[in-house]
Design a protein around this motif. Structure first.
Motif, PDB file in Angstrom:
ATOM      1  N   ARG A 260       0.872  -1.171   0.000  1.00  0.00           N
ATOM      2  CA  ARG A 260       0.000   0.000   0.000  1.00  0.00           C
ATOM      3  C   ARG A 260       0.911   1.224   0.000  1.00  0.00           C
ATOM      4  N   LEU A 261       0.462   2.290  -0.613  1.00  0.00           N
ATOM      5  CA  LEU A 261       1.285   3.512  -0.661  1.00  0.00           C
ATOM      6  C   LEU A 261       1.654   3.986   0.752  1.00  0.00           C
TER       7      LEU A 261
ATOM      8  N   GLN B 277       7.686   8.493   3.542  1.00  0.00           N
ATOM      9  CA  GLN B 277       7.247   9.745   2.914  1.00  0.00           C
ATOM     10  C   GLN B 277       8.281  10.335   1.961  1.00  0.00           C
TER      11      GLN B 277
ATOM     12  N   PHE C 245       5.985  12.307  -6.166  1.00  0.00           N
ATOM     13  CA  PHE C 245       4.967  13.351  -6.378  1.00  0.00           C
ATOM     14  C   PHE C 245       5.570  14.567  -7.088  1.00  0.00           C
TER      15      PHE C 245
ATOM     16  N   HIS D 195       0.239  14.212  -8.145  1.00  0.00           N
ATOM     17  CA  HIS D 195      -0.534  13.249  -7.344  1.00  0.00           C
ATOM     18  C   HIS D 195      -1.342  12.368  -8.280  1.00  0.00           C
ATOM     19  N   THR D 196      -0.671  11.376  -8.844  1.00  0.00           N
ATOM     20  CA  THR D 196      -1.276  10.503  -9.855  1.00  0.00           C
ATOM     21  C   THR D 196      -1.049   9.043  -9.489  1.00  0.00           C
ATOM     22  N   LEU D 197      -1.754   8.166 -10.192  1.00  0.00           N
ATOM     23  CA  LEU D 197      -1.510   6.736 -10.006  1.00  0.00           C
ATOM     24  C   LEU D 197      -0.087   6.390 -10.447  1.00  0.00           C
TER      25      LEU D 197
ATOM     26  N   ALA E  20       2.193   7.106  -7.546  1.00  0.00           N
ATOM     27  CA  ALA E  20       2.072   6.071  -6.518  1.00  0.00           C
ATOM     28  C   ALA E  20       2.822   4.817  -6.953  1.00  0.00           C
TER      29      ALA E  20
ATOM     30  N   GLU F  85      -2.776  -3.698  -8.780  1.00  0.00           N
ATOM     31  CA  GLU F  85      -3.967  -3.301  -9.554  1.00  0.00           C
ATOM     32  C   GLU F  85      -4.634  -2.074  -8.935  1.00  0.00           C
ATOM     33  N   MET F  86      -4.495  -1.937  -7.622  1.00  0.00           N
ATOM     34  CA  MET F  86      -5.121  -0.810  -6.928  1.00  0.00           C
ATOM     35  C   MET F  86      -4.569   0.526  -7.428  1.00  0.00           C
ATOM     36  N   TYR F  87      -3.391   0.512  -8.031  1.00  0.00           N
ATOM     37  CA  TYR F  87      -2.833   1.737  -8.592  1.00  0.00           C
ATOM     38  C   TYR F  87      -2.924   1.736 -10.123  1.00  0.00           C
ATOM     39  N   GLY F  88      -3.910   0.994 -10.637  1.00  0.00           N
ATOM     40  CA  GLY F  88      -4.213   1.028 -12.065  1.00  0.00           C
ATOM     41  C   GLY F  88      -3.137   0.374 -12.922  1.00  0.00           C
ATOM     42  N   TRP F  89      -3.135   0.692 -14.216  1.00  0.00           N
ATOM     43  CA  TRP F  89      -2.171   0.045 -15.108  1.00  0.00           C
ATOM     44  C   TRP F  89      -0.743   0.405 -14.720  1.00  0.00           C
TER      45      TRP F  89
ATOM     46  N   VAL G  94       0.318  -1.997 -12.225  1.00  0.00           N
ATOM     47  CA  VAL G  94       0.596  -3.296 -12.831  1.00  0.00           C
ATOM     48  C   VAL G  94       1.958  -3.284 -13.533  1.00  0.00           C
ATOM     49  N   ARG G  95       2.341  -2.124 -14.062  1.00  0.00           N
ATOM     50  CA  ARG G  95       3.692  -2.004 -14.633  1.00  0.00           C
ATOM     51  C   ARG G  95       4.744  -2.160 -13.531  1.00  0.00           C
TER      52      ARG G  95
ATOM     53  N   TRP H   9       1.425  -4.982 -18.862  1.00  0.00           N
ATOM     54  CA  TRP H   9       0.825  -3.770 -18.297  1.00  0.00           C
ATOM     55  C   TRP H   9       0.161  -2.936 -19.380  1.00  0.00           C
TER      56      TRP H   9
ATOM     57  N   ALA I 141      -9.504  -1.434  -6.552  1.00  0.00           N
ATOM     58  CA  ALA I 141      -8.893  -1.406  -7.886  1.00  0.00           C
ATOM     59  C   ALA I 141      -9.965  -1.389  -8.969  1.00  0.00           C
TER      60      ALA I 141
ATOM     61  N   LEU J 282      -8.415   8.716  -6.601  1.00  0.00           N
ATOM     62  CA  LEU J 282      -8.275   8.398  -8.024  1.00  0.00           C
ATOM     63  C   LEU J 282      -8.945   7.059  -8.333  1.00  0.00           C
TER      64      LEU J 282
ATOM     65  N   PHE K 265      -9.711   1.600 -12.209  1.00  0.00           N
ATOM     66  CA  PHE K 265     -10.361   0.968 -13.360  1.00  0.00           C
ATOM     67  C   PHE K 265     -11.825   1.397 -13.501  1.00  0.00           C
TER      68      PHE K 265
END
Lengths: 305, 305
Positions: free
Chosen positions: A24-25, A30, A37, A42-44, A47, A77-81, A84-85, B81, B120, B132, B135
């Motif tokens: 988790r972030l 910090q 950041f 402040h983007t996925l 994160a 996956e919680m932080y989007g694609w 996943v990268r 990804w 997610a 944010l 998906f």
């Protein structure tokens, strides 16, 4: 055989444990977050970038103590694609340091779709004649609720690419018994699932007597763990629930065979967040704290073997 | 309630079906693939780009005929990804056209990890105070093998963000019976799972009498489908296995209630690959062919309602 590689590395390091990377972030110090950041807002993507830096530092601190990592797909996956990268890059980085990587995805589906999952996480995909590796983990956790149709495609990919799977048998959560402990002809569901693992694995037995089909059996149910160890002699156990979920080292001892093999015990939060628990640990020392906790866990578990 | 939105759209279009978007690269016409290869080389990014163009064209051709799409996560993960980015972009594009999106991921885990999956795919994640959406699908398929601990986190996210889930009960594959048909106290496992769905959904019942917790019940088992329809009055069914897997429209009829509601039937390959099946269909007409097949399917199913 994939699990021969894992067991060999466990033997070399005298450490049958795996570091769960479920980031988790909020677990990331910090100063690492802030750097991401500044770069990415402040983007996925920010994160995901912070998590990758965190993971790499943990891997650098752990690779000569812990034989394997287990990244939990949900947290990426919680932080989007972009998350996943980070999963893909974490897998490659850990392997470059000699670690065995088991992606915890609990994937399940049937036929061609299960082949797609197997290809995604363990195999290679054909792109107009070029073979490419999407994630390339060494093993994947899967859910066997759909029966053999959902497992066979994995076995084929495991054989072709020298990979392994862990099938959920008895999970570590309190309500796992709602279905898994129910009796079918006098046998609990988790045992039937375990027997299916023995059966599915029978084609690919490695040098240590363990097949390419392992099982997930929770540390929080020591009796079932010991009972299944006896009943499933060719099935390697991945044991979650040690530490944070309440399973202790003594209870975990029953997961191992008479040679001290046959199981690998996971710890996630206790390692990742060790810097938050240690007294007076500056956040910049998070990786050293993780290493200290990994060594403590190794010594805790091996004391009972 | 999420499924009220879905049922309303089904009523408007007189079409209780969903287009499964399970795009293998081989399904994408060569002229689309070639354009992506020219731009991006033979890479996973190129495959993912070609699939996105394919999906968008299908959505443009389908959105006023079919109420929903069901992207299968496995086929996106298979392209790494970049493929997962295509999943996210496909979801957003379909929603911008008014379609309901159910991600077929069959996700399962416990506690905080299941919350991560729910966040997610259905919710929003906090990045240092900024919310944010990773998906943002409208619904997610899940596997209930782990019991209530694995479902409760989803219910919370569904309530907060107005989303739904479909839990696997009786899957459409030949070996689904290995576990799902076994009897526990005289009741098959799939029925027990169905009862759990009724129970989990009881807190969120919508205007049509269906809850936010649906069930996956395969078209290939018409008897179980009709039997479960009677026993689970508040559980919306997602019915895979129509067409390619051998389930016909007549068998599917039993999934619906006396108002012709209560189920949505999936077709994937038959729609996506309609252009390969139609005689003399040029590959440039793939989207029109998909639309024709979707209309044929709609008429086939509604003839029995």
């Amino acid at each position: 055989m994939a699990f021969d590689r894992l067991i060999k590395r466990i033997d070399e390091l005298h450490n049958p444990s795996v570091a769960g990377l479920d980031p988790r972030l909020e677990y990331v110090p910090q100063f690492i977050q802030d750097a991401s950041f500044v770069k990415l807002g402040h983007t996925l993507e920010a994160a995901a970038d912070a998590i990758l830096q965190f993971n790499k530092a943990l891997i650098d601190a752990l690779y000569d103590v812990v034989p394997a990592i287990k990244p939990q797909a949900a947290y990426y996956e919680m932080y989007g694609w972009a998350g996943v990268r980070t999963l893909a890059e974490t897998i490659r980085y850990a392997q470059s340091k000699g670690m065995f990587v088991m992606t915890d995805g609990k994937r399940n589906d049937i036929g061609a779709t299960m082949t797609a999952y197997a290809t995604a996480h363990l195999g290679k995909v054909d792109v107009d004649g070029v073979e490419l590796e999407p994630f390339g983990a060494d093993a994947l956790t899967v859910n066997g609720y759909l029966g053999t149709d959902g497992i066979q495609p994995l076995l084929d990919v495991c054989e072709k690419y020298d990979k392994g799977i862990f099938v959920l048998a008895k999970t570590s959560n309190p309500s796992s018994g709602e279905l898994q402990d129910r009796l079918i002809d006098g046998k609990p569901v988790y045992e039937i699932m375990g027997e299916m693992c023995e059966n599915w694995g029978s084609r690919q037995i490695g040098a240590y007597g363990y097949s390419a089909v392992g099982a997930v059996v929770g540390a929080t149910y020591p009796e079932q763990l010991a009972e299944l160890r006896k009943k499933l002699p060719h099935t390697l156990f991945l044991v979650p629930g040690y530490g944070a979920q309440g399973g202790g080292a003594q209870g975990v001892a029953g997961a191992f065979d008479e040679n001290g093999r046959g199981a690998i015990v996971n710890s996630s939060r206790a390692i990742m967040c060790a810097w938050k628990k240690e007294e007076n640990c500056p956040e910049t020392a998070f990786a050293e704290a993780a290493r200290r906790e990994a060594i403590r866990m190794r010594d805790d578990i091996t004391a009972y073997l």
